[in-house]
Design an enzyme around this catalytic site. Structure first.
Site, PDB file in Angstrom:
ATOM      1  N   ASP A  66      39.592  38.610  28.337  1.00 11.31           N
ATOM      2  CA  ASP A  66      39.360  39.025  29.722  1.00 11.31           C
ATOM      3  C   ASP A  66      37.939  38.569  30.029  1.00 11.31           C
ATOM      4  O   ASP A  66      36.976  39.051  29.414  1.00 11.31           O
ATOM      5  CB  ASP A  66      39.494  40.551  29.839  1.00 11.31           C
ATOM      6  CG  ASP A  66      39.286  41.022  31.281  1.00 11.31           C
ATOM      7  OD1 ASP A  66      38.453  40.421  31.998  1.00 11.31           O
ATOM      8  OD2 ASP A  66      39.944  41.990  31.682  1.00 11.31           O
ATOM      9  N   SER A 144      38.158  26.603  46.054  1.00 15.11           N
ATOM     10  CA  SER A 144      39.286  26.666  46.987  1.00 15.11           C
ATOM     11  C   SER A 144      38.842  26.068  48.316  1.00 15.11           C
ATOM     12  O   SER A 144      37.646  26.076  48.640  1.00 15.11           O
ATOM     13  CB  SER A 144      39.695  28.125  47.196  1.00 15.11           C
ATOM     14  OG  SER A 144      40.555  28.248  48.295  1.00 15.11           O
ATOM     15  N   TYR A 157      38.002  36.964  49.063  1.00 12.59           N
ATOM     16  CA  TYR A 157      38.310  35.745  48.298  1.00 12.59           C
ATOM     17  C   TYR A 157      37.407  34.590  48.741  1.00 12.59           C
ATOM     18  O   TYR A 157      36.811  33.890  47.904  1.00 12.59           O
ATOM     19  CB  TYR A 157      39.792  35.398  48.500  1.00 12.59           C
ATOM     20  CG  TYR A 157      40.280  34.215  47.685  1.00 12.59           C
ATOM     21  CD1 TYR A 157      40.514  34.344  46.323  1.00 12.59           C
ATOM     22  CD2 TYR A 157      40.519  32.987  48.289  1.00 12.59           C
ATOM     23  CE1 TYR A 157      40.967  33.260  45.575  1.00 12.59           C
ATOM     24  CE2 TYR A 157      40.974  31.902  47.555  1.00 12.59           C
ATOM     25  CZ  TYR A 157      41.202  32.047  46.201  1.00 12.59           C
ATOM     26  OH  TYR A 157      41.647  30.980  45.462  1.00 12.59           O
ATOM     27  N   LYS A 161      34.654  32.426  46.511  1.00 12.12           N
ATOM     28  CA  LYS A 161      34.730  30.983  46.258  1.00 12.12           C
ATOM     29  C   LYS A 161      33.524  30.259  46.845  1.00 12.12           C
ATOM     30  O   LYS A 161      33.043  29.293  46.256  1.00 12.12           O
ATOM     31  CB  LYS A 161      36.048  30.412  46.801  1.00 12.12           C
ATOM     32  CG  LYS A 161      37.301  30.908  46.053  1.00 12.12           C
ATOM     33  CD  LYS A 161      37.300  30.539  44.577  1.00 12.12           C
ATOM     34  CE  LYS A 161      38.611  30.858  43.887  1.00 12.12           C
ATOM     35  NZ  LYS A 161      38.616  30.556  42.454  1.00 12.12           N
TER      36      LYS A 161
HETATM   37  N1  LIG Z   1      47.487  28.793  43.998  1.00 14.70           N
HETATM   38  C1  LIG Z   1      46.728  28.511  45.028  1.00 14.70           C
HETATM   39  O1  LIG Z   1      47.198  28.380  46.162  1.00 14.70           O
HETATM   40  C2  LIG Z   1      45.243  28.345  44.835  1.00 14.70           C
HETATM   41  C3  LIG Z   1      44.518  27.758  45.882  1.00 14.70           C
HETATM   42  C4  LIG Z   1      43.152  27.596  45.725  1.00 14.70           C
HETATM   43  C5  LIG Z   1      42.528  27.988  44.549  1.00 14.70           C
HETATM   44  N2  LIG Z   1      43.274  28.567  43.546  1.00 14.70           N
HETATM   45  C6  LIG Z   1      42.565  28.973  42.337  1.00 14.70           C
HETATM   46  O2  LIG Z   1      43.199  28.417  41.211  1.00 14.70           O
HETATM   47  C7  LIG Z   1      42.914  29.223  40.052  1.00 14.70           C
HETATM   48  C8  LIG Z   1      44.196  29.470  39.281  1.00 14.70           C
HETATM   49  O3  LIG Z   1      45.048  30.244  40.096  1.00 14.70           O
HETATM   50  P1  LIG Z   1      46.640  30.087  40.111  1.00 14.70           P
HETATM   51  O4  LIG Z   1      47.021  29.744  41.496  1.00 14.70           O
HETATM   52  O5  LIG Z   1      47.105  29.239  38.999  1.00 14.70           O
HETATM   53  O6  LIG Z   1      47.049  31.620  39.935  1.00 14.70           O
HETATM   54  P2  LIG Z   1      47.707  32.441  38.721  1.00 14.70           P
HETATM   55  O7  LIG Z   1      48.993  31.829  38.322  1.00 14.70           O
HETATM   56  O8  LIG Z   1      47.715  33.861  39.198  1.00 14.70           O
HETATM   57  O9  LIG Z   1      46.656  32.283  37.530  1.00 14.70           O
HETATM   58  C9  LIG Z   1      45.462  33.003  37.481  1.00 14.70           C
HETATM   59  C10 LIG Z   1      45.073  33.179  36.051  1.00 14.70           C
HETATM   60  O10 LIG Z   1      43.812  33.880  36.005  1.00 14.70           O
HETATM   61  C11 LIG Z   1      43.923  34.908  35.026  1.00 14.70           C
HETATM   62  N3  LIG Z   1      42.980  35.992  35.247  1.00 14.70           N
HETATM   63  C12 LIG Z   1      42.851  36.818  36.313  1.00 14.70           C
HETATM   64  N4  LIG Z   1      41.887  37.723  36.090  1.00 14.70           N
HETATM   65  C13 LIG Z   1      41.376  37.455  34.858  1.00 14.70           C
HETATM   66  C14 LIG Z   1      40.370  38.027  34.050  1.00 14.70           C
HETATM   67  N5  LIG Z   1      39.662  39.100  34.452  1.00 14.70           N
HETATM   68  N6  LIG Z   1      40.126  37.493  32.825  1.00 14.70           N
HETATM   69  C15 LIG Z   1      40.821  36.435  32.388  1.00 14.70           C
HETATM   70  N7  LIG Z   1      41.800  35.851  33.092  1.00 14.70           N
HETATM   71  C16 LIG Z   1      42.067  36.357  34.312  1.00 14.70           C
HETATM   72  C17 LIG Z   1      45.360  35.381  35.155  1.00 14.70           C
HETATM   73  O11 LIG Z   1      45.716  36.141  34.015  1.00 14.70           O
HETATM   74  P3  LIG Z   1      46.748  37.396  34.088  1.00 14.70           P
HETATM   75  O12 LIG Z   1      48.123  36.794  34.151  1.00 14.70           O
HETATM   76  O13 LIG Z   1      46.481  38.148  32.845  1.00 14.70           O
HETATM   77  O14 LIG Z   1      46.412  38.162  35.329  1.00 14.70           O
HETATM   78  C18 LIG Z   1      46.067  34.029  35.249  1.00 14.70           C
HETATM   79  O15 LIG Z   1      46.235  33.481  33.972  1.00 14.70           O
HETATM   80  C19 LIG Z   1      42.231  30.480  40.579  1.00 14.70           C
HETATM   81  O16 LIG Z   1      40.835  30.377  40.394  1.00 14.70           O
HETATM   82  C20 LIG Z   1      42.567  30.465  42.054  1.00 14.70           C
HETATM   83  O17 LIG Z   1      41.618  31.159  42.841  1.00 14.70           O
HETATM   84  C21 LIG Z   1      44.602  28.748  43.660  1.00 14.70           C
END
Ligand SMILES: NC(=O)c1ccc[n+]([C@@H]2O[C@H](COP(=O)([O-])OP(=O)(O)OC[C@H]3O[C@@H](n4cnc5c(N)ncnc54)[C@H](OP(=O)(O)O)[C@@H]3O)[C@@H](O)[C@H]2O)c1
Length: 286
Positions: A66, A144, A157, A161
């Site tokens: 974490d 983002s 959020y 970012k």
């Molecule tokens: N998807 C989009 O549309 C989008 C757009 C712009 C930017 N992003 C960015 O892309 C990145 C990845 O997101 P994603 O879309 O792939 O979402 P996701 O599938 O929800 O993945 C997020 C990951 O972060 C982990 N996480 C959250 N809190 C944590 C903590 N305290 N310590 C360690 N790990 C933690 C989660 O683990 P758990 O499963 O244990 O919670 C999960 O593995 C993020 O930074 C997000 O802001 C995403």
């Protein structure tokens, strides 16, 4: 004695799902040695099972971490330091979102938002910098499009970012003499587990404020978020961008994904603020 894996090494945080998981499996398949962090043992098992199915388990080391817990971050650095004297790349990918109109946002949620998306990113970076410096490696921070374009209900959020961008810009300058490059990826929306997490949190706020003045904003925000995420880009584009950065000696400071979304950021910069706000208020029926 440390035994360095023979291949190039990367740490990727947040590999239970979404971009992190996809990138970890892809790079392991390409013979990178991937240190993939997850928070739960079940996610560790499922990641290793999928890697075994894809024939790249030998290139994957999972670490429970974490990133907001100092002792777990220290243990992560220790684990990696004992397996390799140098780290070629760090993908600071873990992140989350707390949606709410700012008047209703619980301040503890804002603290958690900033703790995960900003402070913990720097904590992981600091812990791994000695190994990254040894390799003259690259740090990729996942930002983002929301760092540039703030929308109603996503204030926490966006703040996280845009602050991460500020840190990354400074890190890039400060680490240049050490040969460590700092790059940001700025994805637009696409459907990952993040949207389920945000959706669940939004429903809690909505149910708490059913009779309140913000209900229309919250529900329209949910509809727009779902629409944006479903119309989103192929997540493989994120992986391709990581590969492009890893293979470049002189990467750019930021990569918008998909590239076409750069037009939206440009539009936001040139359209008069009053007109921009008018359009957004029409969109959100607010
Ligand atoms: N998807 C989009 O549309 C989008 C757009 C712009 C930017 N992003 C960015 O892309 C990145 C990845 O997101 P994603 O879309 O792939 O979402 P996701 O599938 O929800 O993945 C997020 C990951 O972060 C982990 N996480 C959250 N809190 C944590 C903590 N305290 N310590 C360690 N790990 C933690 C989660 O683990 P758990 O499963 O244990 O919670 C999960 O593995 C993020 O930074 C997000 O802001 C995403």
């Amino acid at each position: 004695m440390s035994t360095a894996p023979p291949n190039r090494t990367i740490v990727i945080t947040g590999c239970s799902s979404g971009f992190g998981r996809l990138t970890a499996l892809h790079l392991a398949k390409l013979d990178w040695h991937v240190f993939a962090t997850v928070r739960k043992e079940a996610d560790q098992t499922s990641l290793l099972v999928e890697a075994a199915i894809r024939g790249c388990k030998h290139n994957l080391t999972t670490v429970i971490c974490d990133i907001t817990q100092a002792e777990q971050v220290a243990a992560l650095a220790q684990t990696i330091g004992t397996s390799t004297p140098r780290l070629d790349a760090l993908l600071n990918n873990a992140g989350t979102g707390f949606p709410a109109p700012l008047e209703l946002l619980a301040l503890d949620d804002l603290r958690t938002q900033l703790e995960i998306n900003v402070i913990a990113q720097l904590a992981v970076t600091q812990a791994l910098l000695p190994l990254l410096k040894a390799a003259r490696g690259v740090i990729i921070n996942v930002s983002s499009v929301n760092a540039h374009i703030s929308l109603p209900v996503t204030g926490a959020y966006s703040a996280s970012k845009s602050t991460l961008e500020g840190l990354s810009d400074v890190l890039r300058l400060e680490l240049a003499p050490f040969g460590v490059r700092v790059v940001m990826i700025e994805p637009m929306a696409t459907f990952t587990h993040l949207w389920e997490t945000i959706g669940q949190r939004s429903r809690v706020i909505r149910d708490r404020h059913l009779d309140g003045p913000y209900i229309r904003l919250i529900t329209t925000g949910e509809t727009i978020a779902i629409w944006l995420a479903k119309k989103g880009f192929r997540p493989q584009l994120f992986v391709d961008t990581v590969l492009k950065i890893l293979s470049s000696r002189h990467p750019n400071a930021r990569y918008v994904v998909p590239g076409i979304a750069r037009g939206l950021i440009f539009l936001h910069q040139v359209v008069p603020q009053k007109l921009w706000d008018w359009v957004l208020r029409r969109m959100y029926k607010w």
